[in-house]
Design a protein around this motif. Sequence first.
Motif, short mmCIF file in Angstrom:
data_model
loop_
_atom_site.label_atom_id
_atom_site.label_comp_id
_atom_site.label_asym_id
_atom_site.label_seq_id
_atom_site.Cartn_x
_atom_site.Cartn_y
_atom_site.Cartn_z
N GLU A 2 102.40 40.30 7.46
CA GLU A 2 102.60 40.48 6.02
C GLU A 2 101.76 41.66 5.52
OE1 GLU A 2 101.45 37.95 2.16
OE2 GLU A 2 102.58 36.85 3.69
N PHE A 3 100.54 41.79 6.04
CA PHE A 3 99.64 42.86 5.63
C PHE A 3 100.24 44.23 5.96
CE2 PHE A 3 96.07 45.74 6.41
CZ PHE A 3 95.39 45.63 5.22
N ILE A 4 100.75 44.37 7.17
CA ILE A 4 101.33 45.64 7.60
C ILE A 4 102.58 45.96 6.78
CG2 ILE A 4 102.42 46.86 9.53
CD1 ILE A 4 100.38 45.42 11.35
N HIS A 8 103.36 49.31 4.51
CA HIS A 8 104.61 50.08 4.58
C HIS A 8 105.24 50.23 3.20
CE1 HIS A 8 105.34 50.98 8.80
NE2 HIS A 8 104.89 49.78 9.11
N GLN A 9 105.28 49.14 2.45
CA GLN A 9 105.88 49.17 1.12
C GLN A 9 105.10 50.09 0.19
OE1 GLN A 9 108.77 47.91 0.12
NE2 GLN A 9 108.42 48.85 -1.87
N GLU A 10 103.78 50.02 0.24
CA GLU A 10 102.97 50.88 -0.62
C GLU A 10 103.04 52.34 -0.19
OE1 GLU A 10 99.11 49.25 -1.47
OE2 GLU A 10 99.98 47.29 -1.92
N LEU A 11 103.27 52.58 1.10
CA LEU A 11 103.48 53.94 1.57
C LEU A 11 104.76 54.51 0.97
CD1 LEU A 11 102.89 56.41 3.35
CD2 LEU A 11 104.03 55.20 5.23
N LYS A 12 105.83 53.71 0.97
CA LYS A 12 107.09 54.17 0.38
C LYS A 12 106.91 54.50 -1.10
CE LYS A 12 110.06 51.47 3.41
NZ LYS A 12 110.94 50.30 3.51
N GLU A 13 106.20 53.63 -1.82
CA GLU A 13 105.95 53.86 -3.24
C GLU A 13 105.13 55.13 -3.47
OE1 GLU A 13 104.12 50.26 -4.64
OE2 GLU A 13 105.91 49.06 -4.17
N ALA A 14 104.15 55.36 -2.60
CA ALA A 14 103.31 56.56 -2.72
C ALA A 14 104.13 57.82 -2.43
CB ALA A 14 102.12 56.47 -1.78
N LEU A 29 96.22 54.97 8.28
CA LEU A 29 95.92 53.55 8.44
C LEU A 29 96.97 52.86 9.30
CD1 LEU A 29 94.24 51.06 7.82
CD2 LEU A 29 95.46 50.84 5.64
N LEU A 30 98.24 53.15 9.05
CA LEU A 30 99.31 52.56 9.86
C LEU A 30 99.21 53.00 11.32
CD1 LEU A 30 102.34 52.75 7.42
CD2 LEU A 30 101.31 50.67 8.36
N ALA A 31 98.83 54.25 11.54
CA ALA A 31 98.65 54.73 12.92
C ALA A 31 97.50 53.98 13.60
CB ALA A 31 98.38 56.23 12.92
N LEU A 56 102.64 37.82 20.71
CA LEU A 56 101.20 37.69 20.86
C LEU A 56 100.44 38.97 20.50
CD1 LEU A 56 100.97 35.71 24.22
CD2 LEU A 56 100.53 34.84 21.91
N SER A 57 101.09 40.12 20.63
CA SER A 57 100.38 41.37 20.38
C SER A 57 100.36 41.78 18.91
CB SER A 57 100.99 42.50 21.22
OG SER A 57 102.32 42.74 20.83
N ARG A 58 101.06 41.05 18.06
CA ARG A 58 101.00 41.37 16.63
C ARG A 58 99.60 41.08 16.11
NH1 ARG A 58 106.52 38.75 15.77
NH2 ARG A 58 107.90 40.53 15.98
N LEU A 59 99.15 41.93 15.23
CA LEU A 59 97.81 41.76 14.68
C LEU A 59 97.79 40.65 13.64
CD1 LEU A 59 96.71 45.47 14.09
CD2 LEU A 59 96.18 44.01 16.02
N THR A 60 96.73 39.86 13.66
CA THR A 60 96.52 38.87 12.62
C THR A 60 96.00 39.60 11.39
OG1 THR A 60 94.21 38.49 13.25
CG2 THR A 60 95.89 37.10 14.33
N GLU A 61 95.97 38.92 10.28
CA GLU A 61 95.45 39.55 9.07
C GLU A 61 93.98 39.93 9.26
OE1 GLU A 61 95.29 39.03 4.26
OE2 GLU A 61 96.80 37.99 5.42
N GLU A 62 93.22 39.07 9.93
CA GLU A 62 91.81 39.35 10.17
C GLU A 62 91.64 40.62 11.02
OE1 GLU A 62 88.44 37.26 12.76
OE2 GLU A 62 89.05 36.06 11.02
#
Length: 181
Positions: A2-4, A8-14, A29-31, A56-62
């Motif tokens: 959800e964080f990522i 992405h959404q805020e990048l589109k808006e920017a 940051l995304l990189a 399993l390789s997806r990052l957790t929010e932490e």
Amino acid sequence: MEFINRIHQELKEAQLGKQELRVSVLRLLLASLNNREIEKRTKLSKSASLEELDELSRLTEEESLEVVASEAKKRREAIAGFNQGGRRDSAKKEEEELQILEAYLPEAISGEEVRKMIVEAIARTGAKAVGDSGRVMKDLMPEIKKRGRADGSLVSQVVKELLSPRTTPSITQRKHNDQSR
């Protein structure tokens, strides 16, 4: 995840708002988030099956917040370096980038609260000297991460200060007073 998606959404808006600096910071940051995910996938590839690897390789929010904190720390160090070198314009740009990154971090824990948490960790671990600071930090940092954020080097400095010989008796005395109640 959800964080990522939020990034992405805020990048589109920017991009739509033609906010060049924000676009640049969010892309970087995304990189960094992607690189951390690749590192995690590489480590897991030795023990997980291919079917499990993607999930399993997806990052957790932490983990994602750790990446943001790392990027923010890089900016703070760059600001200090540029200020020391008399490059105020470069330091100002880094400060603006830092402001963008800090918006994604949890609120910082107050110095007073951090100090209280350190005293509690010293009591829990039974630390008595500066040599025990590693044990205290190991006990303390997960709790700090749960409650918010604090600069690890500052926390370490306060731990060592409280464990130094001139302050140890007061900590020992407080612990003794707490036990006698």
